[in-house]
Write a protein that holds these residues in place. Structure first.
Motif, PDB file in Angstrom:
ATOM      1  N   THR A   1       0.004   7.372 -13.932  1.00  0.00           N
ATOM      2  CA  THR A   1       0.722   6.363 -14.494  1.00  0.00           C
ATOM      3  C   THR A   1       0.627   5.139 -13.456  1.00  0.00           C
ATOM      4  OG1 THR A   1       2.718   5.632 -15.492  1.00  0.00           O
ATOM      5  CG2 THR A   1       2.920   7.169 -13.581  1.00  0.00           C
ATOM      6  N   VAL A   2       1.157   3.978 -13.658  1.00  0.00           N
ATOM      7  CA  VAL A   2       1.558   3.021 -12.532  1.00  0.00           C
ATOM      8  C   VAL A   2       2.876   2.855 -12.135  1.00  0.00           C
ATOM      9  CG1 VAL A   2      -0.177   1.648 -13.547  1.00  0.00           C
ATOM     10  CG2 VAL A   2       1.982   1.232 -14.289  1.00  0.00           C
ATOM     11  N   ASN A   3       3.028   2.348 -11.130  1.00  0.00           N
ATOM     12  CA  ASN A   3       4.406   2.600 -10.469  1.00  0.00           C
ATOM     13  C   ASN A   3       4.802   0.983 -10.230  1.00  0.00           C
ATOM     14  OD1 ASN A   3       6.636   2.512  -7.802  1.00  0.00           O
ATOM     15  ND2 ASN A   3       6.644   4.263  -9.008  1.00  0.00           N
ATOM     16  N   CYS A   4       5.786   0.488 -11.055  1.00  0.00           N
ATOM     17  CA  CYS A   4       6.373  -0.743 -11.273  1.00  0.00           C
ATOM     18  C   CYS A   4       7.978  -0.976 -10.833  1.00  0.00           C
ATOM     19  CB  CYS A   4       6.166  -1.185 -12.638  1.00  0.00           C
ATOM     20  SG  CYS A   4       4.483  -1.250 -13.412  1.00  0.00           S
ATOM     21  N   PRO A   5       8.042  -1.196  -9.570  1.00  0.00           N
ATOM     22  CA  PRO A   5       9.499  -1.326  -9.045  1.00  0.00           C
ATOM     23  C   PRO A   5      10.084  -2.546  -9.434  1.00  0.00           C
ATOM     24  CG  PRO A   5       7.879  -1.752  -7.348  1.00  0.00           C
ATOM     25  CD  PRO A   5       7.037  -1.315  -8.524  1.00  0.00           C
ATOM     26  N   VAL A   6      11.373  -2.493  -9.467  1.00  0.00           N
ATOM     27  CA  VAL A   6      12.068  -3.759  -9.570  1.00  0.00           C
ATOM     28  C   VAL A   6      12.633  -3.972  -7.983  1.00  0.00           C
ATOM     29  CG1 VAL A   6      14.308  -4.842 -10.324  1.00  0.00           C
ATOM     30  CG2 VAL A   6      12.862  -3.301 -11.819  1.00  0.00           C
ATOM     31  N   VAL A   7      12.528  -5.199  -7.409  1.00  0.00           N
ATOM     32  CA  VAL A   7      12.922  -5.506  -6.016  1.00  0.00           C
ATOM     33  C   VAL A   7      13.834  -6.739  -6.144  1.00  0.00           C
ATOM     34  CG1 VAL A   7      10.689  -4.534  -5.189  1.00  0.00           C
ATOM     35  CG2 VAL A   7      10.847  -6.848  -5.750  1.00  0.00           C
ATOM     36  N   VAL A   8      14.490  -6.751  -4.922  1.00  0.00           N
ATOM     37  CA  VAL A   8      15.438  -7.942  -4.759  1.00  0.00           C
ATOM     38  C   VAL A   8      15.059  -8.637  -3.485  1.00  0.00           C
ATOM     39  CG1 VAL A   8      17.281  -7.032  -6.268  1.00  0.00           C
ATOM     40  CG2 VAL A   8      17.249  -6.524  -3.769  1.00  0.00           C
TER      41      VAL A   8
ATOM     42  N   LEU B   1      13.512  -2.422  -2.102  1.00  0.00           N
ATOM     43  CA  LEU B   1      13.266  -1.867  -3.628  1.00  0.00           C
ATOM     44  C   LEU B   1      14.292  -1.356  -3.988  1.00  0.00           C
ATOM     45  CD1 LEU B   1      10.060   0.034  -2.053  1.00  0.00           C
ATOM     46  CD2 LEU B   1       9.904  -1.303  -4.280  1.00  0.00           C
ATOM     47  N   LEU B   2      14.730  -1.762  -5.537  1.00  0.00           N
ATOM     48  CA  LEU B   2      15.936  -1.311  -6.034  1.00  0.00           C
ATOM     49  C   LEU B   2      15.868  -0.310  -6.929  1.00  0.00           C
ATOM     50  CD1 LEU B   2      18.908  -2.420  -6.608  1.00  0.00           C
ATOM     51  CD2 LEU B   2      18.034  -3.806  -8.394  1.00  0.00           C
ATOM     52  N   MET B   3      14.609  -0.209  -7.771  1.00  0.00           N
ATOM     53  CA  MET B   3      14.742   0.909  -8.602  1.00  0.00           C
ATOM     54  C   MET B   3      13.436   0.816  -9.417  1.00  0.00           C
ATOM     55  SD  MET B   3      17.084  -0.331 -12.133  1.00  0.00           S
ATOM     56  CE  MET B   3      16.727  -1.930 -12.863  1.00  0.00           C
ATOM     57  N   PRO B   4      12.617   2.040  -9.773  1.00  0.00           N
ATOM     58  CA  PRO B   4      11.526   2.043 -10.472  1.00  0.00           C
ATOM     59  C   PRO B   4      11.481   1.654 -12.013  1.00  0.00           C
ATOM     60  CG  PRO B   4      12.228   4.164 -10.375  1.00  0.00           C
ATOM     61  CD  PRO B   4      13.530   3.391  -9.691  1.00  0.00           C
ATOM     62  N   SER B   5      10.532   1.361 -12.646  1.00  0.00           N
ATOM     63  CA  SER B   5      10.348   1.506 -13.976  1.00  0.00           C
ATOM     64  C   SER B   5       9.344   2.536 -14.580  1.00  0.00           C
ATOM     65  CB  SER B   5       9.630   0.098 -14.503  1.00  0.00           C
ATOM     66  OG  SER B   5      10.228  -1.077 -13.895  1.00  0.00           O
ATOM     67  N   PRO B   6       9.994   3.679 -14.730  1.00  0.00           N
ATOM     68  CA  PRO B   6       9.328   5.193 -14.903  1.00  0.00           C
ATOM     69  C   PRO B   6       8.697   4.832 -16.440  1.00  0.00           C
ATOM     70  CG  PRO B   6      11.633   5.291 -15.526  1.00  0.00           C
ATOM     71  CD  PRO B   6      11.600   3.940 -14.815  1.00  0.00           C
ATOM     72  N   LEU B   7       7.300   5.163 -16.025  1.00  0.00           N
ATOM     73  CA  LEU B   7       6.440   5.327 -17.317  1.00  0.00           C
ATOM     74  C   LEU B   7       5.887   6.726 -17.582  1.00  0.00           C
ATOM     75  CD1 LEU B   7       4.657   1.825 -16.647  1.00  0.00           C
ATOM     76  CD2 LEU B   7       6.467   2.365 -18.520  1.00  0.00           C
ATOM     77  N   PRO B   8       5.553   7.114 -18.779  1.00  0.00           N
ATOM     78  CA  PRO B   8       4.826   8.404 -19.107  1.00  0.00           C
ATOM     79  C   PRO B   8       3.249   8.106 -18.725  1.00  0.00           C
ATOM     80  CG  PRO B   8       5.201   7.046 -21.112  1.00  0.00           C
ATOM     81  CD  PRO B   8       6.074   6.490 -20.054  1.00  0.00           C
TER      82      PRO B   8
ATOM     83  N   PRO C   1       0.814  -1.282  -0.062  1.00  0.00           N
ATOM     84  CA  PRO C   1      -0.057  -0.191  -0.039  1.00  0.00           C
ATOM     85  C   PRO C   1       0.876   1.139  -0.053  1.00  0.00           C
ATOM     86  CG  PRO C   1       0.143  -0.903   2.128  1.00  0.00           C
ATOM     87  CD  PRO C   1       0.367  -1.874   1.242  1.00  0.00           C
ATOM     88  N   SER C   2       1.944   1.236   0.550  1.00  0.00           N
ATOM     89  CA  SER C   2       3.020   2.424   0.684  1.00  0.00           C
ATOM     90  C   SER C   2       3.053   3.066  -0.491  1.00  0.00           C
ATOM     91  CB  SER C   2       3.945   2.349   1.430  1.00  0.00           C
ATOM     92  OG  SER C   2       4.851   1.414   1.029  1.00  0.00           O
ATOM     93  N   ILE C   3       3.396   2.149  -1.834  1.00  0.00           N
ATOM     94  CA  ILE C   3       4.024   2.763  -2.914  1.00  0.00           C
ATOM     95  C   ILE C   3       3.095   3.161  -3.740  1.00  0.00           C
ATOM     96  CG2 ILE C   3       6.275   1.598  -2.641  1.00  0.00           C
ATOM     97  CD1 ILE C   3       5.300  -0.631  -4.732  1.00  0.00           C
ATOM     98  N   THR C   4       1.802   2.598  -3.341  1.00  0.00           N
ATOM     99  CA  THR C   4       0.454   3.270  -4.328  1.00  0.00           C
ATOM    100  C   THR C   4       0.157   4.659  -4.287  1.00  0.00           C
ATOM    101  OG1 THR C   4      -1.399   2.714  -2.706  1.00  0.00           O
ATOM    102  CG2 THR C   4      -0.428   0.949  -4.156  1.00  0.00           C
ATOM    103  N   VAL C   5       0.780   5.296  -3.440  1.00  0.00           N
ATOM    104  CA  VAL C   5       0.723   6.679  -3.626  1.00  0.00           C
ATOM    105  C   VAL C   5       1.405   7.271  -4.862  1.00  0.00           C
ATOM    106  CG1 VAL C   5       3.087   7.207  -2.495  1.00  0.00           C
ATOM    107  CG2 VAL C   5       1.299   8.866  -1.986  1.00  0.00           C
ATOM    108  N   LEU C   6       2.074   6.567  -5.241  1.00  0.00           N
ATOM    109  CA  LEU C   6       2.837   7.063  -6.683  1.00  0.00           C
ATOM    110  C   LEU C   6       1.772   6.745  -7.940  1.00  0.00           C
ATOM    111  CD1 LEU C   6       6.346   5.701  -6.072  1.00  0.00           C
ATOM    112  CD2 LEU C   6       5.603   8.095  -6.475  1.00  0.00           C
ATOM    113  N   GLU C   7       0.803   6.137  -7.615  1.00  0.00           N
ATOM    114  CA  GLU C   7      -0.365   5.900  -8.702  1.00  0.00           C
ATOM    115  C   GLU C   7      -1.601   6.624  -8.414  1.00  0.00           C
ATOM    116  OE1 GLU C   7       0.777   1.246  -9.770  1.00  0.00           O
ATOM    117  OE2 GLU C   7      -0.884   1.445  -8.729  1.00  0.00           O
ATOM    118  N   LEU C   8      -1.583   7.616  -7.429  1.00  0.00           N
ATOM    119  CA  LEU C   8      -2.719   8.355  -7.336  1.00  0.00           C
ATOM    120  C   LEU C   8      -2.848   9.403  -8.696  1.00  0.00           C
ATOM    121  CD1 LEU C   8      -2.411   9.518  -3.648  1.00  0.00           C
ATOM    122  CD2 LEU C   8      -4.244   8.320  -4.538  1.00  0.00           C
ATOM    123  N   PRO C   9      -4.060   9.446  -9.155  1.00  0.00           N
ATOM    124  CA  PRO C   9      -4.376  10.194 -10.363  1.00  0.00           C
ATOM    125  C   PRO C   9      -4.024  11.713 -10.358  1.00  0.00           C
ATOM    126  CG  PRO C   9      -6.271  10.059  -9.286  1.00  0.00           C
ATOM    127  CD  PRO C   9      -5.308   8.980  -8.347  1.00  0.00           C
TER     128      PRO C   9
END
Length: 336
Positions: free
Chosen positions: A230-237, A137-144, A95-103
């Motif tokens: 947009t959506v937030n799609c991280p790369v995690v390890v 969390l390692l890095m995002p997959s930034p999308l337009p 839930p914490s990273i869904t803040v980045l998906e707010l419209p």
């Protein structure tokens, strides 16, 4: 001489065992096929191998290790060491990273998306949230900004979305609901079949995904300026795997993130976006552009209620929701 040769053979064998012990291979779970969305992971693998002289390698699999909606679960049990997923696939798990998906957050560039994501990823509450899954969390997959490709008659106004079935996840789905659309969540690999069968009439994607997953092959129209988010799609390890790396291998991995992201942005902007317009033209896809007044009304209807609901819901989860929201919106306001 025989004793000397035996010592040489033993030394060579010992060196082989030591080399094998030093070598590290991580399995990486992605999905679909290699595309703009995965270029930073591909570049990361290249850089890590180069920096360690092949002693540390990332073995990338496109769907062979897990389904995309199960990648975080796979990380949590150590089924593989690295994975990519999208926050909207399982909002209750991250839930914490869904803040980045707010419209309508107002993010304008991929570089800005990276800065926001990395700031959120470093927040202690976010680290704790993902730690429940042994994930770092390692890095995002930034999308337009996302826009829609659809079939049937093209919408002429926002009112025409009333009752329209739309594949839209996370905050984008909530935004589309405010104009009467019926959002549904499904993985990217299911979208083409859903369009062909009529389950959905429109799909919300970034340009690369519209091309990669075939929505433009039967699509009739595309919205140029809805830009709901947009959506937030991280790369995690897997955290234990990260901790088990030697210092040199860990530095090779973490020290390659910035370069991998820079490569991603360059590739996305120089290849994907340049190909997008011609791809629409070749297929005769109609461009639908809404008036400034309609977009402003859309934002007013969707942005504030979605933010308020997100803050209330996640405060109840004992997350510092207002603080996370203020972090993101403050950075956007400052042009960060």
């Amino acid at each position: 001489m025989r004793k000397y040769l035996n010592r040489v053979a033993v030394a060579a064998l010992s060196f082989a065992f030591v080399s094998e012990a030093m070598a590290t291979e991580w399995n990486v779970s992605l999905w679909g096929k290699r595309r703009a969305f995965t270029e930073h992971v591909e570049k990361l693998a290249e850089l890590v191998s180069e920096k360690t002289n092949g002693e540390f390698t990332l073995k990338i699999s496109y769907g062979g290790l897990s389904k995309n909606k199960e990648n975080l679960d796979g990380i949590s049990i150590g089924a593989f060491e690295m994975a990519q997923f999208c926050a909207g696939y399982h909002r209750d798990k991250n839930p914490s990273i869904t803040v980045l998906e707010l419209p309508f957050l107002g993010v304008e560039t991929l570089e800005q998306e990276i800065a926001l994501s990395m700031a959120v990823y470093q927040h202690p509450a976010v680290k704790k949230d993902l730690a429940r899954w042994d994930a770092t969390l390692l890095m995002p997959s930034p999308l337009p900004q996302y826009n829609l490709v659809g079939v049937g008659e093209a919408p002429k106004s926002l009112a025409d979305f009333e009752g329209l079935s739309v594949r839209a996840t996370g905050g984008i789905g909530k935004a589309m609901a405010t104009v009467g659309a019926v959002p549904t969540s499904m993985s990217a690999s299911e979208v083409r079949q859903a369009m062909d069968s009529g389950i959905v009439k429109a799909v919300s994607f970034a340009p690369h995904a519209h091309m990669s997953f075939g929505t433009i092959e039967n699509g009739k129209w595309w919205t140029t300026n809805l830009n709901p988010g947009t959506v937030n799609c991280p790369v995690v390890v897997n955290t234990p795997a990260l901790e088990d790396l030697s210092d040199a291998h860990r530095e090779a991995l973490l020290g390659s993130v910035d370069e991998a992201l820079e490569y991603y942005v360059t590739q996305y902007e120089s290849k994907t976006m340049e190909a997008w317009g011609p791809a629409l033209d070749e297929r005769g896809i109609e461009r639908v552009t809404f008036s400034d007044e309609e977009i402003a009304a859309f934002k007013e209807a969707a942005a504030a209620p979605a933010a308020a609901a997100w803050i209330e819901e996640n405060t109840a989860r004992r997350l510092p929701a207002q603080e996370l929201y203020d972090l993101v919106t403050g950075m956007v306001a400052n042009g960060s």
